[in-house]
Scaffold this active site. Structure first.
Site, PDB file in Angstrom:
ATOM      1  N   ILE A  15      -7.524   8.569  10.574  1.00  0.00           N
ATOM      2  CA  ILE A  15      -7.736   7.178  10.985  1.00  0.00           C
ATOM      3  C   ILE A  15      -6.571   6.338  10.503  1.00  0.00           C
ATOM      4  O   ILE A  15      -6.147   6.435   9.344  1.00  0.00           O
ATOM      5  CB  ILE A  15      -9.066   6.631  10.428  1.00  0.00           C
ATOM      6  CG1 ILE A  15     -10.240   7.390  11.043  1.00  0.00           C
ATOM      7  CG2 ILE A  15      -9.201   5.140  10.714  1.00  0.00           C
ATOM      8  CD1 ILE A  15     -11.595   6.951  10.507  1.00  0.00           C
ATOM      9  N   ALA A  16      -6.034   5.526  11.387  1.00  0.00           N
ATOM     10  CA  ALA A  16      -4.794   4.780  11.111  1.00  0.00           C
ATOM     11  C   ALA A  16      -5.059   3.286  11.100  1.00  0.00           C
ATOM     12  O   ALA A  16      -4.550   2.533  11.926  1.00  0.00           O
ATOM     13  CB  ALA A  16      -3.737   5.127  12.142  1.00  0.00           C
ATOM     14  N   GLY A  17      -5.871   2.838  10.160  1.00  0.00           N
ATOM     15  CA  GLY A  17      -6.185   1.422  10.083  1.00  0.00           C
ATOM     16  C   GLY A  17      -7.271   1.039  11.071  1.00  0.00           C
ATOM     17  O   GLY A  17      -7.862   1.875  11.758  1.00  0.00           O
ATOM     18  N   ASP A  21      -8.139  -3.789   7.279  1.00  0.00           N
ATOM     19  CA  ASP A  21      -7.090  -2.769   7.385  1.00  0.00           C
ATOM     20  C   ASP A  21      -6.510  -2.796   8.801  1.00  0.00           C
ATOM     21  O   ASP A  21      -6.097  -1.767   9.350  1.00  0.00           O
ATOM     22  CB  ASP A  21      -7.642  -1.381   7.047  1.00  0.00           C
ATOM     23  CG  ASP A  21      -6.560  -0.380   6.655  1.00  0.00           C
ATOM     24  OD1 ASP A  21      -5.417  -0.805   6.412  1.00  0.00           O
ATOM     25  OD2 ASP A  21      -6.855   0.826   6.606  1.00  0.00           O
ATOM     26  N   HIS A  66      -5.930   5.634  -2.346  1.00  0.00           N
ATOM     27  CA  HIS A  66      -5.223   6.826  -1.893  1.00  0.00           C
ATOM     28  C   HIS A  66      -5.055   7.772  -3.078  1.00  0.00           C
ATOM     29  O   HIS A  66      -3.943   8.172  -3.436  1.00  0.00           O
ATOM     30  CB  HIS A  66      -3.879   6.453  -1.278  1.00  0.00           C
ATOM     31  CG  HIS A  66      -4.014   5.813   0.077  1.00  0.00           C
ATOM     32  ND1 HIS A  66      -4.063   6.540   1.246  1.00  0.00           N
ATOM     33  CD2 HIS A  66      -4.147   4.502   0.437  1.00  0.00           C
ATOM     34  CE1 HIS A  66      -4.195   5.712   2.275  1.00  0.00           C
ATOM     35  NE2 HIS A  66      -4.250   4.466   1.801  1.00  0.00           N
ATOM     36  N   GLU A 125       0.870  -1.175   0.000  1.00  0.00           N
ATOM     37  CA  GLU A 125       0.000   0.000   0.000  1.00  0.00           C
ATOM     38  C   GLU A 125       0.911   1.230   0.000  1.00  0.00           C
ATOM     39  O   GLU A 125       1.160   1.839   1.023  1.00  0.00           O
ATOM     40  CB  GLU A 125      -0.925  -0.009   1.217  1.00  0.00           C
ATOM     41  CG  GLU A 125      -2.012   1.047   1.127  1.00  0.00           C
ATOM     42  CD  GLU A 125      -2.943   1.037   2.331  1.00  0.00           C
ATOM     43  OE1 GLU A 125      -3.991   1.690   2.244  1.00  0.00           O
ATOM     44  OE2 GLU A 125      -2.622   0.389   3.349  1.00  0.00           O
ATOM     45  N   HIS A 169      -9.902   0.098   0.035  1.00  0.00           N
ATOM     46  CA  HIS A 169     -10.894   0.669   0.972  1.00  0.00           C
ATOM     47  C   HIS A 169     -11.697   1.823   0.361  1.00  0.00           C
ATOM     48  O   HIS A 169     -11.467   2.998   0.643  1.00  0.00           O
ATOM     49  CB  HIS A 169     -10.283   1.055   2.316  1.00  0.00           C
ATOM     50  CG  HIS A 169      -8.978   1.797   2.306  1.00  0.00           C
ATOM     51  ND1 HIS A 169      -8.745   2.939   1.569  1.00  0.00           N
ATOM     52  CD2 HIS A 169      -7.827   1.557   2.982  1.00  0.00           C
ATOM     53  CE1 HIS A 169      -7.532   3.377   1.791  1.00  0.00           C
ATOM     54  NE2 HIS A 169      -6.946   2.553   2.648  1.00  0.00           N
ATOM     55  N   HIS A 203     -14.815   3.100   9.912  1.00  0.00           N
ATOM     56  CA  HIS A 203     -14.433   3.666   8.619  1.00  0.00           C
ATOM     57  C   HIS A 203     -15.636   4.039   7.751  1.00  0.00           C
ATOM     58  O   HIS A 203     -15.539   4.953   6.922  1.00  0.00           O
ATOM     59  CB  HIS A 203     -13.558   2.672   7.851  1.00  0.00           C
ATOM     60  CG  HIS A 203     -12.157   2.552   8.377  1.00  0.00           C
ATOM     61  ND1 HIS A 203     -11.861   1.806   9.488  1.00  0.00           N
ATOM     62  CD2 HIS A 203     -11.001   3.089   7.939  1.00  0.00           C
ATOM     63  CE1 HIS A 203     -10.559   1.879   9.715  1.00  0.00           C
ATOM     64  NE2 HIS A 203     -10.009   2.647   8.792  1.00  0.00           N
TER      65      HIS A 203
END
Length: 400
Positions: free
Chosen positions: A321-323, A287, A191, A125, A226, A264
């Site tokens: 948000i970090a996973g 994730d 992304h 990723e 995602h 999410h």
């Protein structure tokens, strides 16, 4: 000596829903899967358990205190085994953006784990992501598409690299698709701030490139990393990558990932996507990061410091948000609570991602002849046991 296992309960897979069924396994493979009334052996009494195929996660970064990006083989093994014990019997280990040297190191570690059979391969990723949509990736480490670097990464990963997330609008992204897809490495749109036409063109190009005769893997559909997260919101005058992704998925030309963990995405959004594109075009993912299975506190995701509060992981410096911290079984449970039928949720957590990886003959279902990966749950989808390759997986305790 036989090591037969016989399980009885409701069987739910993407292809069957049997109220009173039996799964029998011997020598690591399913020998019978069907109604209890037709089973020739001793089935035992009826139960209220539900028997699901082993879950398949295309996108997870770690668990149980370990991050696949930290370069530790033992840590990566610990994370993979923990996820196995929670029902995810097949997984790609995802790497966040890192320095070229760290990516080479980490891919080499994951190549070893793939050879050991603990994971199904690796997912890069980054680092070729849009700076404005970097999410929990270190923006200082993002790069423009670089074929020479990709060649170096391919040498480190060997056949274990299965997927790579790319921002379609970056110059040279199309060239990387041509480098990756004919080798069976799935280009994944993500992304990204690409306009609708660019995003649609990327997915169309990726699907065409995956159909090259040189691709021996059975991986023929690109994915969307995602969906909704780390891309512009759908707008009525600028529909962007969300619109292009939904259209491609509806046509069967792409599979969209959904992190349906209740953090999410809103449950209404999850239900809407199932209604729009169908379960056969969705892969439920986690994730997951190192805090999965552990308590709130301070963690690391790649090079970034992360704090988990009430189960929500956020980058300390930006609040992004970090996973996730949910397991894939948690995601299935949340998806069902959103109004998605159980069989549809199971399909999107098993057979669909298995097919994306070209592993339909090895994972994602409970047909006779397949490896015996079975998740036993109670009526509320609470975990009761996990069978992987015909062996019970110990219910690993968190490390901290």
């Amino acid at each position: 000596m036989s090591n037969e296992v016989v399980l009885r309960g409701r069987i739910v897979t993407g292809s069957m829903d049997i109220a009173d069924g039996v799964i029998a396994a011997d020598a690591g493979r399913v020998t019978y899967s069907g109604p209890a009334s037709e089973y020739r052996g001793k089935a035992g009494p009826a139960t209220d358990n539900i028997l699901l195929p082993g879950l398949v996660d295309l996108h997870c970064h770690g668990a149980n205190g370990s991050d696949f990006s930290d370069g530790s083989a033992d840590g990566a093994r610990s994370a993979a085994r923990y996820l196995h014990s929670r029902g995810t019997t097949t997984l790609l280990a995802s790497l966040v953006t890192g320095s070229p040297a760290n990516l080479v190191r980490n891919l080499s570690v994951l190549r070893t784990l793939t050879a050991e059979g603990l994971i199904a391969g690796s997912h890069l990723e980054g680092p070729f992501l849009a700076a404005g949509q970097c999410g929990a990736h270190d923006p200082s480490l993002l790069l423009e598409p670089d074929p020479a670097l990709v060649t170096e990464l391919l040498e480190a990963a060997g056949p274990s690299l299965a997927s790579m997330t790319l921002a379609a609008e970056l110059p040279g992204a199309s060239g990387l698709v041509e480098l990756l897809a004919p080798r069976g490495i799935i280009p994944s749109l993500g992304h990204t701030a690409a306009h609708t036409a660019a995003a649609a063109g990327f997915l169309e190009h990726a699907a065409a490139a995956l159909s090259a005769p040189s691709n021996p893997t059975g991986r023929f559909r690109p994915t969307v990393t995602h969906l909704f997260n780390a891309m512009p919101a759908l707008h009525h005058r600028s529909p962007g990558p969300v619109s292009a992704s939904l259209s491609a998925a509806r046509a069967g030309n792409a599979v969209v990932e959904l992190i349906a963990d209740g953090v999410h995405l809103a449950p209404e959004t999850v239900k809407l996507v199932f209604d729009l594109v169908g379960a056969e075009n969705i892969a439920l993912v986690t994730d997951s990061m190192a805090a999965t299975g552990l308590q709130d506190g301070a963690y690391q995701l790649g090079s970034l410091a992360v704090t988990v509060d009430h189960g929500v992981a956020r980058v300390d410096s930006t609040g992004a948000i970090a996973g996730g911290t949910a397991t894939l079984l948690d995601v299935v449970r949340t998806t069902v609570a959103a109004g998605v039928p159980l069989q549809d949720a199971v399909l999107s957590a098993t057979a669909v991602p298995a097919a994306v990886l070209g592993l339909s003959s090895q994972a994602g279902d409970l047909r006779a002849g397949l490896p015996a990966d079975v998740v036993v749950v109670g009526p509320g989808l609470t975990l009761a046991g996990v069978l992987r390759r015909g062996e019970w997986v110990a219910a690993l305790a968190p490390t901290a």
